[in-house]
Design a protein around this motif. Structure first.
Motif, PDB file in Angstrom:
ATOM      1  N   PRO A 193     -36.954  45.409  -0.681  1.00 50.10           N
ATOM      2  CA  PRO A 193     -37.293  45.416  -2.114  1.00 50.10           C
ATOM      3  C   PRO A 193     -38.258  44.275  -2.399  1.00 50.10           C
ATOM      4  O   PRO A 193     -38.249  43.247  -1.703  1.00 50.10           O
ATOM      5  N   ARG A 194     -39.088  44.460  -3.391  1.00 51.21           N
ATOM      6  CA  ARG A 194     -40.026  43.401  -3.775  1.00 51.21           C
ATOM      7  C   ARG A 194     -39.340  42.513  -4.809  1.00 51.21           C
ATOM      8  O   ARG A 194     -39.161  42.898  -5.956  1.00 51.21           O
ATOM      9  N   ILE A 195     -38.974  41.324  -4.394  1.00 55.48           N
ATOM     10  CA  ILE A 195     -38.238  40.394  -5.244  1.00 55.48           C
ATOM     11  C   ILE A 195     -39.230  39.489  -5.955  1.00 55.48           C
ATOM     12  O   ILE A 195     -40.014  38.784  -5.323  1.00 55.48           O
ATOM     13  N   GLU A 196     -39.225  39.503  -7.277  1.00 54.46           N
ATOM     14  CA  GLU A 196     -40.156  38.689  -8.053  1.00 54.46           C
ATOM     15  C   GLU A 196     -39.449  37.747  -9.039  1.00 54.46           C
ATOM     16  O   GLU A 196     -40.108  37.023  -9.758  1.00 54.46           O
ATOM     17  N   ARG A 197     -38.114  37.774  -9.082  1.00 56.28           N
ATOM     18  CA  ARG A 197     -37.409  36.886 -10.008  1.00 56.28           C
ATOM     19  C   ARG A 197     -36.019  36.588  -9.460  1.00 56.28           C
ATOM     20  O   ARG A 197     -35.413  37.415  -8.777  1.00 56.28           O
ATOM     21  N   GLY A 198     -35.565  35.378  -9.767  1.00 63.88           N
ATOM     22  CA  GLY A 198     -34.197  35.008  -9.440  1.00 63.88           C
ATOM     23  C   GLY A 198     -33.575  34.276 -10.612  1.00 63.88           C
ATOM     24  O   GLY A 198     -34.267  33.616 -11.397  1.00 63.88           O
ATOM     25  N   TRP A 199     -32.280  34.390 -10.735  1.00 60.70           N
ATOM     26  CA  TRP A 199     -31.548  33.668 -11.779  1.00 60.70           C
ATOM     27  C   TRP A 199     -30.144  33.388 -11.275  1.00 60.70           C
ATOM     28  O   TRP A 199     -29.395  34.299 -10.939  1.00 60.70           O
ATOM     29  N   ARG A 200     -29.831  32.096 -11.163  1.00 57.48           N
ATOM     30  CA  ARG A 200     -28.547  31.652 -10.636  1.00 57.48           C
ATOM     31  C   ARG A 200     -28.283  32.316  -9.271  1.00 57.48           C
ATOM     32  O   ARG A 200     -29.074  32.131  -8.362  1.00 57.48           O
ATOM     33  N   HIS A 201     -27.214  33.074  -9.104  1.00 59.22           N
ATOM     34  CA  HIS A 201     -26.927  33.683  -7.811  1.00 59.22           C
ATOM     35  C   HIS A 201     -27.355  35.150  -7.780  1.00 59.22           C
ATOM     36  O   HIS A 201     -26.737  35.979  -7.099  1.00 59.22           O
ATOM     37  N   HIS A 202     -28.448  35.436  -8.483  1.00 61.40           N
ATOM     38  CA  HIS A 202     -28.963  36.804  -8.517  1.00 61.40           C
ATOM     39  C   HIS A 202     -30.442  36.819  -8.181  1.00 61.40           C
ATOM     40  O   HIS A 202     -31.179  35.871  -8.477  1.00 61.40           O
ATOM     41  N   LEU A 203     -30.893  37.924  -7.590  1.00 65.66           N
ATOM     42  CA  LEU A 203     -32.300  38.197  -7.348  1.00 65.66           C
ATOM     43  C   LEU A 203     -32.641  39.514  -8.023  1.00 65.66           C
ATOM     44  O   LEU A 203     -31.787  40.408  -8.144  1.00 65.66           O
ATOM     45  N   VAL A 204     -33.887  39.665  -8.465  1.00 61.45           N
ATOM     46  CA  VAL A 204     -34.295  40.858  -9.205  1.00 61.45           C
ATOM     47  C   VAL A 204     -35.570  41.408  -8.592  1.00 61.45           C
ATOM     48  O   VAL A 204     -36.528  40.654  -8.348  1.00 61.45           O
ATOM     49  N   ASP A 205     -35.597  42.721  -8.350  1.00 56.96           N
ATOM     50  CA  ASP A 205     -36.812  43.320  -7.818  1.00 56.96           C
ATOM     51  C   ASP A 205     -37.686  43.861  -8.945  1.00 56.96           C
ATOM     52  O   ASP A 205     -37.335  43.774 -10.133  1.00 56.96           O
TER      53      ASP A 205
END
Length: 1014
Positions: free
Chosen positions: A612-624
């Motif tokens: 997956p193309r990951i472009e954001r993270g927040w705390r213990h999460h990653l977002v594609d």
């Protein structure tokens, strides 16, 4: 449509005698079950066979055709396992058995080794693809097969599984269902589906088909990773003429009852089938409607079978599976799936007006559907410039978790309006981060199928073309021409300017009201001080589409919900930086991956088969980029978590002030050095700042060489320390370098990995590792090569995060110092509170090293590391010249280091690692009691490992299974990777901000995988 007659009962003893007399076979029987025929596995000393007893209604000529088809396929598909018939005593394949006055046709077939996969376990995409490929190969292989009595021209009305007969079968059997509400649903779905098939029916290619290449009739071997591999096809009982595409439809339907499957799960099968036997456009158009029809036939037939034969356990057991297939098949409009197939196969869509036009994507001309009269603007008074909100994963407005705030979309729009904008709009086709969720493992509906327009005044809405208008009780207004594309509006108020007759429906949808192009429909209604209009186009008859779609179905829905933006006039679309924001595109994502492969050295591998193309993270999460949120259980670098606001602010402030190198004098480098030294025992008071763990280990070794005047180093086997020359030389992990042991320079000496689970000494015997290592060090000194240093992780990381045996470092450190060597503690992975119980890993062993290396957590992902030692050791380096690291002690790096230490303290992350890590480890132990694949749970705090073994006695590593499990965890929304030299351990090193809910989410996902397959 007549249903096959009830099967007469035959005693097992009678069957055993029959086999001996007619086929010369003696053995034991096992009933394999069947819906129409009777199948028995016959175990003999010469091998297994299958006794197949045909349903009394079956024509004998058809049985001969089945055997001939198997022989034909054996010739064209020699690598596929097939059930060839064995002749009886008289040389004929068919032998007759009398039972209850009925003559039963019996054949003895080769037993096809392998196991079917009908048990509803999860099927990985590659397994689904193999099913589709096998169906395609069978279809292609039978394309040239002809057999007297099996004409492919007109359907035989007695063949209930021929999908050409599906409408008649469903109409005949549905009235017999005990659940008449279900029967009505099935009839409605089947009639709608056949209406989509009928325009193409005469044009569909027809041939002899197997008719039942399903999970139940495809046998599999088990691959090394534990996944099934389709290798053979059995049960040719449904062989006959039919639509070729029906072969694929039947296969796809069988996928739908498996755990975790949804409509989009069949895409790998469709692509694979098409790769073997290309699908025509008309076949693509009818594929999903045929899936609906197949599932409906299965439900009504299964229910009817249980009425006729209540003791048929096979039919009864299949009821839930059949119902699950039907529910999945009707969970999304067939038109959406057809559009999805066209996208997945890179086929152009049909245009309105073509046969089966409801399946098509409408063309557009100047913002209006093709074929419509010239459209006027929806809001003639709309300003020329409209501010476009960026709600994607790349949006700069959604930092620090703002995307999780309720009402954030409206807040951003109101903020823009307050800043002087007169109109603000969202984007069609955008995967909105604002619609993502961190709760649970479900996939959120993130793709916008329409737009919202926010205004400062109540502009008047006009019909862009002539048609009829209806208003539903919830206030939704629909402008339709009765053909092609409908316009759906939310937020149009009634009152001033409302077209005649367009009122508000109270209890039901109002009768359609005709309107002319340009006629007023009302004004945009006020919503708490702001005027909001929702606009959506629908090229789909019937119910309103959802406002948002899940990523896997987005392509299908977008094809049927075109962009309505042009109806708003010439909208000024503000450009976004490449790769950030905008609408997602599979082609663009694939192109980016290709560019990575072209310009980025391939030895710098990426995680996952399809990353997956990951472009954001927040705390213990990653977002594609499609708004999918993942639980990050892997990122030991980002100890604070992703997007930490205090760290971001500190870096931002410092970058605006100054960034240079540590030869200049400034406060932050002094403060960071002091803080580091004070976190360590007395004597470790001198700090070197570097930019990575590799550089830190390299420098630590150089300090030992300079201090002792020696070169030899003792390292622990199966350990990783870095990529520089020196740190790589002492890295002995074959997972990171398969030639590590053979390529070690002569100055590197190793001691056995102190692995108490699978090493040379296990359990209580692990106490022997320390004395043996000490003895090895003494031997080196006696040979005239006393080591300059002993290097070890204080908590054994590469093996999966396990503690060293009690007293290990005390014994080895004493032996090292006895021969004049230094003790180096590699804290790059384990330091900074990850263990929960201790801030530094060596504290757990009750020792004090001479040199400590740290990185990773120290910068929360920023390139920062340190070496902390005693003053006299640091001064010894002057014999080698001077030391300097450009980024290591820069003002920005120093501020990063201070901000990380502050957050660790203020947010009590070490205590969180202890508490949440303890909870997580207990939950993982619970899993180990229920799942034999788990051999052990290692570690402390949030430095854990789950080791998978195929046998708890031999400890055979489950290497391939671990890789496959990690792939499946990603599909469930968890980022995880293997570790250890055997790559059979889950590397559980999440950010220290992990919550109990996050830990429970990981355990639930892992339990799902181990229970239902990967």
């Amino acid at each position: 449509m007549s249903h096959p007659p009830r099967f007469p009962s035959v005693a097992e003893a009678e069957l055993t005698a029959f086999l001996a007399t007619r086929f010369g076979v003696r053995g034991t029987l096992k009933d394999l079950g069947s819906q129409q025929d009777r199948n028995y596995r016959v175990r003999t000393d010469a091998g297994d066979r299958v006794l197949k007893i045909a349903n009394p209604a079956t024509d004998t000529a058809v049985l001969g055709a089945q055997d001939a088809a198997v022989d034909h396929l054996a010739g064209v598909l020699p690598d596929v396992r097939l059930p060839r018939a064995r002749p009886g005593a008289d040389g004929a394949a068919v032998q007759w058995l009398a039972a209850d006055g009925v003559e039963l046709a019996c054949r003895l077939l080769d037993f096809v080794p392998g196991e079917p996969i009908m048990d509803s376990r999860y099927l990985a995409p590659r397994v689904v693809a193999r099913l589709g490929e096998l169906a395609g190969r069978v279809a292609a292989g039978l394309a040239g097969f002809e057999r007297a009595g099996l004409q492919a021209a007109a359907p035989d009305p007695t063949r209930m599984w021929d999908l050409r007969n599906a409408p008649a079968v469903i109409e005949a059997l549905a009235p017999h269902l005990s659940d008449q509400a279900l029967a009505r649903r099935i009839l409605r779905a089947a009639r709608d589906a056949y209406a989509l098939v009928e325009p193409y029916a005469d044009a569909l290619p027809t041939q002899i088909v197997h008719g039942d290449v399903t999970d139940n009739n495809v046998v599999c071997e088990t691959a090394p990773d534990g996944r099934p591999v389709p290798v053979g096809v059995i049960d040719f009982g449904d062989l006959g003429p039919g639509w070729t595409v029906a072969e694929l439809a039947v296969t796809c339907t069988s996928v739908l009852h498996h755990h975790g499957a949804g409509p989009a799960s069949v895409l790998p099968a469709v692509r694979a089938f098409d790769g073997v036997r290309p699908l025509g456009d008309e076949e693509v158009a009818v594929l999903w409607p045929l899936v609906v029809l197949r599932s409906a036939v299965m439900v009504v037939s299964g229910q009817y079978d249980t009425l006729l034969d209540p003791d048929n356990r096979y039919a009864t057991a299949a009821l839930d599976r059949e119902r699950a297939m039907f529910e999945a098949a009707v969970s999304v409009p067939a038109q959406v799936m057809t559009a999805l197939f066209r996208q997945g196969l890179a086929r152009s869509a049909a245009r309105p007006g073509d046969a089966g036009r409801p399946l098509a994507t409408p063309a557009s001309e100047n913002g209006r559907p093709a074929g419509f009269p010239t459209a006027s603007r929806l809001l003639p008074a709309l300003p020329a410039e409209v501010h476009v909100l960026d709600l994607s994963a790349g949006s700069d407005d959604l930092h620090t978790g703002r995307w999780l705030d309720p009402g954030i979309e409206r807040s951003l729009a109101v903020q823009a309006l307050a800043a002087g904008r007169t109109a603000v709009r969202t984007r069609h086709g955008e995967f909105r981060l604002t619609r993502a969720s961190v709760a649970g493992a479900g996939v959120a509906e993130t793709c916008a199928l329409g737009v919202e327009l926010y205004l400062t005044e109540p502009l008047e809405v006009h019909a862009p073309w002539a048609g009829t208008v209806t208003r539903t009780p919830d206030g939704t207004l629909t402008l339709s021409t009765g053909d092609g594309v409908d316009l759906i509006l939310d937020g149009v108020g009634v009152g001033v300017g409302v077209g005649a007759g367009i009122g508000v429906a109270v209890d039901a949808e109002e009768p359609p009201v005709p309107v002319e192009a340009g006629q007023s429909l009302g004004r945009v209604a006020e919503d708490d001080g702001v005027y909001v209009l929702g606009v959506q186009l629908r090229a789909l008859p019937g119910a309103r589409p959802p406002r948002f779609a899940t990523p896997e179905l987005a392509d299908g829905w977008l094809s049927l919900c075109p962009d309505p933006g042009a109806l708003l006039g010439e909208v000024s679309r503000e450009p976004l930086e490449e790769g950030r924001g905008g609408t997602w595109s599979a082609a663009a994502e694939a192109e980016l991956l290709e560019r990575r492969a072209h310009f980025f050295a391939t030895v710098q591998e990426h995680y996952f088969e399809e990353p997956p193309r990951i472009e954001r993270g927040w705390r213990h999460h990653l977002v594609d980029t499609r708004g999918r949120v993942y639980l990050d259980m892997l990122n030991n670098v980002t100890v604070l978590g992703h997007g930490h606001p205090a760290l971001s602010d500190a870096v931002h402030r410092q970058w605006r002030r100054l960034n240079t190198n540590s030869r200049f004098h400034y406060a932050s480098v002094v403060e960071l050095s002091e803080r580091l030294a004070r976190s360590l025992p007395d004597g470790l008071d001198t700090v070197f700042l570097v930019n990575s763990g590799s550089e830190a280990v390299d420098l630590a070794l150089r300090l030992a060489w300079a201090t002792t005047g020696r070169r030899d180093v003792v390292a622990v086997e199966e350990a990783y320390h870095g990529w520089t020359y020196a740190s790589d030389a002492v890295s002995t992990s074959i997972a990171d370098n398969p030639g590590a042991l053979a390529s070690r320079p002569p100055w590197v000496h190793t001691v056995a990995a102190p692995n108490s689970y699978r090493g040379r000494h296990r359990g209580a015997e692990a106490r022997r590792y320390g004395p043996e290592a000490a003895e090895r060090i003494a031997e080196l000194a006696a040979r005239g090569t006393p080591p300059a240093a002993f290097l070890c992780e204080p908590f054994y990381g590469n093996a999966g995060g396990m503690p060293l045996p009690d007293g290990y470092l005390e014994q080895v450190y004493a032996a090292t110092r006895a021969v004049g060597g230094l003790c180096l503690a590699d804290e790059v992975q384990v330091g900074y509170g990850r263990l929960g119980t201790h801030f530094w890993g060596f504290e757990q062993q009750g020792v004090v090293p001479d040199v400590v290396t740290v990185a990773k957590a120290m910068g929360n992902g920023h390139p920062l590391g340190a070496v902390i030692t005693r003053r006299e050791i640091a001064e010894a380096y002057r014999s080698q010249g001077y030391f300097f690291s450009s980024a290591g002690g820069s003002p920005v790096s120093s501020v990063v280091g201070l901000a990380v230490l502050d957050a660790l303290r203020d947010e009590e992350l070490q205590a969180n690692a202890r508490d949440v890590g303890g909870h997580l480890k207990n939950r993982l132990h619970e899993l180990a009691h229920r799942h034999g694949l788990i051999g052990a749970v290692h570690g402390s705090g949030l430095y854990l490992g789950v080791e998978f073994v195929r046998d708890r006695t031999t400890l055979e590593p489950a290497t391939e299974e671990t890789a496959a499990i990690c792939e499946r965890l990603r599909e469930l929304g968890v980022i995880m990777q293997p570790t250890s030299d055997r790559q059979c351990v889950l590397k559980i090193k999440p950010p220290l901000c992990l919550t109990r809910d996050g830990a429970d989410g990981f355990v639930a996902a892992l339990d799902d995988v181990l229970t239902h397959g990967w």
